[in-house]
Scaffold this motif. Structure first.
Motif, PDB file in Angstrom:
ATOM      1  N   ARG A  37       0.836  -1.195   0.000  1.00 52.53           N
ATOM      2  CA  ARG A  37       0.000   0.000   0.000  1.00 52.53           C
ATOM      3  C   ARG A  37       0.874   1.250   0.000  1.00 52.53           C
ATOM      4  O   ARG A  37       1.667   1.453   0.883  1.00 52.53           O
ATOM      5  CB  ARG A  37      -0.921   0.002   1.204  1.00 52.53           C
ATOM      6  N   ALA A  38       0.667   2.078  -1.009  1.00 48.10           N
ATOM      7  CA  ALA A  38       1.416   3.321  -1.133  1.00 48.10           C
ATOM      8  C   ALA A  38       0.614   4.514  -0.656  1.00 48.10           C
ATOM      9  O   ALA A  38       1.160   5.570  -0.399  1.00 48.10           O
ATOM     10  CB  ALA A  38       1.832   3.537  -2.589  1.00 48.10           C
ATOM     11  N   SER A  39      -0.684   4.348  -0.541  1.00 46.33           N
ATOM     12  CA  SER A  39      -1.538   5.477  -0.167  1.00 46.33           C
ATOM     13  C   SER A  39      -1.361   5.849   1.301  1.00 46.33           C
ATOM     14  O   SER A  39      -0.936   5.037   2.118  1.00 46.33           O
ATOM     15  CB  SER A  39      -3.002   5.146  -0.432  1.00 46.33           C
ATOM     16  N   GLU A  40      -1.700   7.056   1.623  1.00 49.04           N
ATOM     17  CA  GLU A  40      -1.588   7.534   3.004  1.00 49.04           C
ATOM     18  C   GLU A  40      -2.830   7.191   3.819  1.00 49.04           C
ATOM     19  O   GLU A  40      -2.829   7.339   5.032  1.00 49.04           O
ATOM     20  CB  GLU A  40      -1.371   9.045   3.004  1.00 49.04           C
ATOM     21  N   ALA A  41      -3.873   6.731   3.178  1.00 48.16           N
ATOM     22  CA  ALA A  41      -5.116   6.427   3.877  1.00 48.16           C
ATOM     23  C   ALA A  41      -5.094   5.030   4.475  1.00 48.16           C
ATOM     24  O   ALA A  41      -6.123   4.432   4.724  1.00 48.16           O
ATOM     25  CB  ALA A  41      -6.289   6.555   2.908  1.00 48.16           C
ATOM     26  N   MET A  42      -3.922   4.507   4.707  1.00 42.14           N
ATOM     27  CA  MET A  42      -3.792   3.144   5.211  1.00 42.14           C
ATOM     28  C   MET A  42      -4.168   3.072   6.694  1.00 42.14           C
ATOM     29  O   MET A  42      -3.789   3.925   7.479  1.00 42.14           O
ATOM     30  CB  MET A  42      -2.349   2.703   5.010  1.00 42.14           C
ATOM     31  N   MET A  80     -10.238  -0.900  -5.428  1.00 38.29           N
ATOM     32  CA  MET A  80     -10.697  -0.652  -6.794  1.00 38.29           C
ATOM     33  C   MET A  80      -9.618  -1.124  -7.766  1.00 38.29           C
ATOM     34  O   MET A  80      -8.503  -0.619  -7.741  1.00 38.29           O
ATOM     35  CB  MET A  80     -10.967   0.838  -6.995  1.00 38.29           C
ATOM     36  N   VAL A  81      -9.932  -2.087  -8.611  1.00 36.98           N
ATOM     37  CA  VAL A  81      -8.964  -2.647  -9.558  1.00 36.98           C
ATOM     38  C   VAL A  81      -8.916  -1.765 -10.803  1.00 36.98           C
ATOM     39  O   VAL A  81      -9.874  -1.698 -11.563  1.00 36.98           O
ATOM     40  CB  VAL A  81      -9.328  -4.097  -9.940  1.00 36.98           C
ATOM     41  N   THR A  82      -7.792  -1.073 -10.990  1.00 32.18           N
ATOM     42  CA  THR A  82      -7.632  -0.208 -12.158  1.00 32.18           C
ATOM     43  C   THR A  82      -6.731  -0.829 -13.217  1.00 32.18           C
ATOM     44  O   THR A  82      -6.683  -0.340 -14.345  1.00 32.18           O
ATOM     45  CB  THR A  82      -7.063   1.169 -11.761  1.00 32.18           C
ATOM     46  N   THR A  98      -5.586   9.372  -8.338  1.00 32.23           N
ATOM     47  CA  THR A  98      -4.889  10.649  -8.304  1.00 32.23           C
ATOM     48  C   THR A  98      -5.120  11.326  -6.964  1.00 32.23           C
ATOM     49  O   THR A  98      -6.260  11.447  -6.515  1.00 32.23           O
ATOM     50  CB  THR A  98      -5.383  11.561  -9.440  1.00 32.23           C
ATOM     51  N   ALA A  99      -4.039  11.743  -6.349  1.00 29.67           N
ATOM     52  CA  ALA A  99      -4.135  12.465  -5.083  1.00 29.67           C
ATOM     53  C   ALA A  99      -4.505  13.917  -5.385  1.00 29.67           C
ATOM     54  O   ALA A  99      -4.048  14.481  -6.371  1.00 29.67           O
ATOM     55  CB  ALA A  99      -2.810  12.402  -4.340  1.00 29.67           C
ATOM     56  N   PRO A 100      -5.335  14.547  -4.560  1.00 28.60           N
ATOM     57  CA  PRO A 100      -5.779  15.917  -4.838  1.00 28.60           C
ATOM     58  C   PRO A 100      -4.630  16.926  -4.887  1.00 28.60           C
ATOM     59  O   PRO A 100      -4.697  17.901  -5.607  1.00 28.60           O
ATOM     60  CB  PRO A 100      -6.736  16.243  -3.698  1.00 28.60           C
ATOM     61  N   ASP A 101      -3.569  16.692  -4.126  1.00 30.63           N
ATOM     62  CA  ASP A 101      -2.482  17.675  -4.070  1.00 30.63           C
ATOM     63  C   ASP A 101      -1.160  17.130  -4.616  1.00 30.63           C
ATOM     64  O   ASP A 101      -0.103  17.636  -4.287  1.00 30.63           O
ATOM     65  CB  ASP A 101      -2.285  18.157  -2.639  1.00 30.63           C
ATOM     66  N   GLY A 102      -1.215  16.100  -5.449  1.00 32.95           N
ATOM     67  CA  GLY A 102       0.042  15.560  -5.950  1.00 32.95           C
ATOM     68  C   GLY A 102      -0.156  14.487  -7.003  1.00 32.95           C
ATOM     69  O   GLY A 102      -1.221  14.386  -7.602  1.00 32.95           O
ATOM     70  N   PRO A 103       0.874  13.686  -7.209  1.00 31.56           N
ATOM     71  CA  PRO A 103       0.826  12.655  -8.243  1.00 31.56           C
ATOM     72  C   PRO A 103      -0.082  11.487  -7.849  1.00 31.56           C
ATOM     73  O   PRO A 103      -0.508  11.374  -6.702  1.00 31.56           O
ATOM     74  CB  PRO A 103       2.283  12.199  -8.347  1.00 31.56           C
ATOM     75  N   ALA A 104      -0.331  10.629  -8.808  1.00 30.27           N
ATOM     76  CA  ALA A 104      -1.150   9.441  -8.558  1.00 30.27           C
ATOM     77  C   ALA A 104      -0.409   8.497  -7.624  1.00 30.27           C
ATOM     78  O   ALA A 104       0.818   8.422  -7.645  1.00 30.27           O
ATOM     79  CB  ALA A 104      -1.458   8.742  -9.868  1.00 30.27           C
ATOM     80  N   VAL A 105      -1.166   7.817  -6.789  1.00 27.79           N
ATOM     81  CA  VAL A 105      -0.594   6.795  -5.907  1.00 27.79           C
ATOM     82  C   VAL A 105      -1.172   5.450  -6.305  1.00 27.79           C
ATOM     83  O   VAL A 105      -2.304   5.365  -6.780  1.00 27.79           O
ATOM     84  CB  VAL A 105      -0.881   7.082  -4.415  1.00 27.79           C
ATOM     85  N   SER A 106      -0.384   4.413  -6.127  1.00 30.27           N
ATOM     86  CA  SER A 106      -0.832   3.080  -6.491  1.00 30.27           C
ATOM     87  C   SER A 106      -0.654   2.126  -5.328  1.00 30.27           C
ATOM     88  O   SER A 106       0.405   2.085  -4.715  1.00 30.27           O
ATOM     89  CB  SER A 106      -0.019   2.538  -7.674  1.00 30.27           C
ATOM     90  N   ASP A 107      -1.697   1.380  -5.057  1.00 19.25           N
ATOM     91  CA  ASP A 107      -1.605   0.244  -4.158  1.00 19.25           C
ATOM     92  C   ASP A 107      -1.571  -0.985  -5.068  1.00 19.25           C
ATOM     93  O   ASP A 107      -2.275  -1.026  -6.077  1.00 19.25           O
ATOM     94  CB  ASP A 107      -2.819   0.173  -3.234  1.00 19.25           C
ATOM     95  N   VAL A 108      -0.752  -1.969  -4.726  1.00 22.16           N
ATOM     96  CA  VAL A 108      -0.588  -3.137  -5.585  1.00 22.16           C
ATOM     97  C   VAL A 108      -0.715  -4.400  -4.760  1.00 22.16           C
ATOM     98  O   VAL A 108      -0.156  -4.506  -3.666  1.00 22.16           O
ATOM     99  CB  VAL A 108       0.794  -3.117  -6.289  1.00 22.16           C
ATOM    100  N   ILE A 109      -1.450  -5.370  -5.312  1.00 25.03           N
ATOM    101  CA  ILE A 109      -1.518  -6.702  -4.732  1.00 25.03           C
ATOM    102  C   ILE A 109      -0.696  -7.618  -5.630  1.00 25.03           C
ATOM    103  O   ILE A 109      -0.994  -7.761  -6.823  1.00 25.03           O
ATOM    104  CB  ILE A 109      -2.967  -7.224  -4.646  1.00 25.03           C
ATOM    105  N   GLN A 110       0.353  -8.209  -5.083  1.00 29.50           N
ATOM    106  CA  GLN A 110       1.164  -9.178  -5.815  1.00 29.50           C
ATOM    107  C   GLN A 110       0.589 -10.564  -5.534  1.00 29.50           C
ATOM    108  O   GLN A 110       0.451 -10.961  -4.382  1.00 29.50           O
ATOM    109  CB  GLN A 110       2.630  -9.128  -5.357  1.00 29.50           C
ATOM    110  N   VAL A 111       0.243 -11.285  -6.595  1.00 31.35           N
ATOM    111  CA  VAL A 111      -0.327 -12.630  -6.467  1.00 31.35           C
ATOM    112  C   VAL A 111       0.660 -13.611  -7.077  1.00 31.35           C
ATOM    113  O   VAL A 111       1.042 -13.470  -8.239  1.00 31.35           O
ATOM    114  CB  VAL A 111      -1.696 -12.719  -7.178  1.00 31.35           C
ATOM    115  N   ARG A 112       1.087 -14.589  -6.305  1.00 30.13           N
ATOM    116  CA  ARG A 112       2.101 -15.546  -6.792  1.00 30.13           C
ATOM    117  C   ARG A 112       1.550 -16.506  -7.828  1.00 30.13           C
ATOM    118  O   ARG A 112       2.216 -16.833  -8.788  1.00 30.13           O
ATOM    119  CB  ARG A 112       2.676 -16.341  -5.631  1.00 30.13           C
ATOM    120  N   SER A 113       0.342 -16.975  -7.611  1.00 32.68           N
ATOM    121  CA  SER A 113      -0.268 -17.921  -8.545  1.00 32.68           C
ATOM    122  C   SER A 113      -1.497 -17.273  -9.168  1.00 32.68           C
ATOM    123  O   SER A 113      -2.498 -17.063  -8.486  1.00 32.68           O
ATOM    124  CB  SER A 113      -0.649 -19.207  -7.817  1.00 32.68           C
ATOM    125  N   CYS A 114      -1.392 -16.960 -10.448  1.00 36.25           N
ATOM    126  CA  CYS A 114      -2.436 -16.193 -11.124  1.00 36.25           C
ATOM    127  C   CYS A 114      -2.543 -16.676 -12.561  1.00 36.25           C
ATOM    128  O   CYS A 114      -1.522 -16.889 -13.219  1.00 36.25           O
ATOM    129  CB  CYS A 114      -2.012 -14.721 -11.070  1.00 36.25           C
TER     130      CYS A 114
END
Length: 118
Positions: A37-42, A80-82, A98-114
């Motif tokens: 999670r890269a977002s600050e709303a964690m 939300m899956v983008t 997109t953050a209101p006061d800056g660049p876009a932030v991304s949260d990522v789920i890494q899945v080993r078996s997909c």
């Protein structure tokens, strides 16, 4: 001709690396992943990566519900899956906003078996 051989080798290496990752619209998962999670709303800011439960099928554009444990409590959250990117045997499921006061932030789920469905 000797000069073009290294150039050709580099081109082949870059082509192989680029083809190792491909976009997907829908994937079948093993039901688990690692959230980065890269977002600050964690909810738990001290945890950068955490094991989570995810649905068995995930599609781009949908909101999935994830579960993880934080400080001994089970937490349910939405994601939300983008975008979905296939990577070797696994995949990366991304939520970019997109953050209101800056660049876009991304949260990522890494899945080993997909497995790519479409």
């Amino acid at each position: 001709m000797k000069r073009s051989l290294p150039t050709l080798a580099l081109l082949l290496a870059l082509t192989g690396a680029a083809s190792a990752q491909s976009p997907a619209e829908s994937v079948a998962t093993d039901g688990s992943g690692e959230l980065r999670r890269a977002s600050e709303a964690m909810i738990t800011p001290k945890m950068a990566n955490m094991s989570i439960g995810i649905p068995g099928v995930v599609s781009k554009g949908e909101v999935i519900y994830i579960q993880y444990e934080a400080d001994g409590n089970k937490v349910a959250d939405s994601f939300m899956v983008t975008g979905i990117t296939m990577q070797a045997e696994g995949c990366a499921i991304e939520s970019r906003r997109t953050a209101p006061d800056g660049p876009a932030v991304s949260d990522v789920i890494q899945v080993r078996s997909c497995r790519k469905l479409k």
